[in-house]
Design a protein around this motif. Structure first.
Motif: not given
Length: 167
Positions: A11-30
Motif C-alpha cells: 500500500e505504501e508503494l502505490a501509484v504516485g509514490c516517489f522512490l530512490s532505487i539502487k540496482t545490483t549493477f551499481g546504478d542509482e536513480f529516482q
C-alpha cells in the motif's frame, strides 16, 4: 525512510509514490510509480535487479474529492445544450423515408433551411417536396425557390445514381 524490498508494504508503494532505487549493477536513480498518463521516459527493471530502494514520499492524489471543484451550473448548461443538440439532430432524420429521401434532405439542408413534416420535406417553410422526391414533386413557394429546390434535387439524384452504378 529506507525499506528493504521484502519488507515493503504494498500500500505504501502505490501509484504516485516517489522512490530512490539502487540496482545490483551499481546504478542509482529516482522514480515515480505510475499506471498511465502523459508520455514519459519509462525505465523497466526486473525486481531481482533491485538491490535496495527507499520511499521518498507520495504525490498528491489527483482524485481527492476534497480538492476537486465541480461547477454544477456549467455542467447543467452543457447537459442542456447537448440535449438540445441531440433533439435538433434527431429532427433532421426522416421517419419512414428511404435513404434516398434522407440524402436529398441532407443535400438541401446544406444551403437551405429544411425540416421534415412527416414524410414531406419542407424547404424555407414554403416549398414542399413529397415522395418520390423528384423535381416534379416540388410544390408551393416562389418560382425562384422552386427552381433552386428542383436543381438541388436533380443534382443529388444524379450523384446518387452515379454512386450506385459505380458500385
Amino acid at each position: 525512510m529506507a525499506m528493504e524490498g521484502s519488507n515493503a508494504n504494498a500500500e505504501e508503494l502505490a501509484v504516485g509514490c516517489f522512490l530512490s532505487i539502487k540496482t545490483t549493477f551499481g546504478d542509482e536513480f529516482q522514480a515515480q510509480g505510475s499506471k498511465s498518463g502523459p508520455r514519459r521516459n519509462i525505465r523497466l527493471l526486473k525486481a531481482n535487479y533491485i538491490k535496495e530502494f527507499s520511499l521518498l514520499g507520495h504525490a498528491e492524489d489527483p482524485l481527492d474529492v476534497k480538492k476537486c471543484f465541480l461547477d454544477l451550473n456549467t455542467l447543467q448548461a452543457r447537459e442542456e445544450s447537448a440535449i438540445r443538440q441531440a433533439e435538433t439532430d434527431a429532427e433532421r432524420i426522416g421517419v419512414g423515408v428511404t435513404s434516398q429521401a434522407q440524402s436529398i434532405f441532407d443535400a438541401l439542408s446544406k444551403t437551405l433551411p429544411v425540416r421534415w413534416d412527416k414524410t414531406v420535406i419542407v424547404v424555407m417553410n414554403e416549398v414542399r417536396v413529397s415522395s418520390p422526391y423528384l423535381p416534379e414533386s416540388v410544390r408551393g413557394g416562389t418560382p425562384a425557390a422552386n427552381d433552386r429546390v428542383k436543381k438541388v434535387i436533380e443534382f443529388e439524384r444524379k450523384r446518387l445514381q452515379a454512386r450506385s452504378s459505380g458500385q
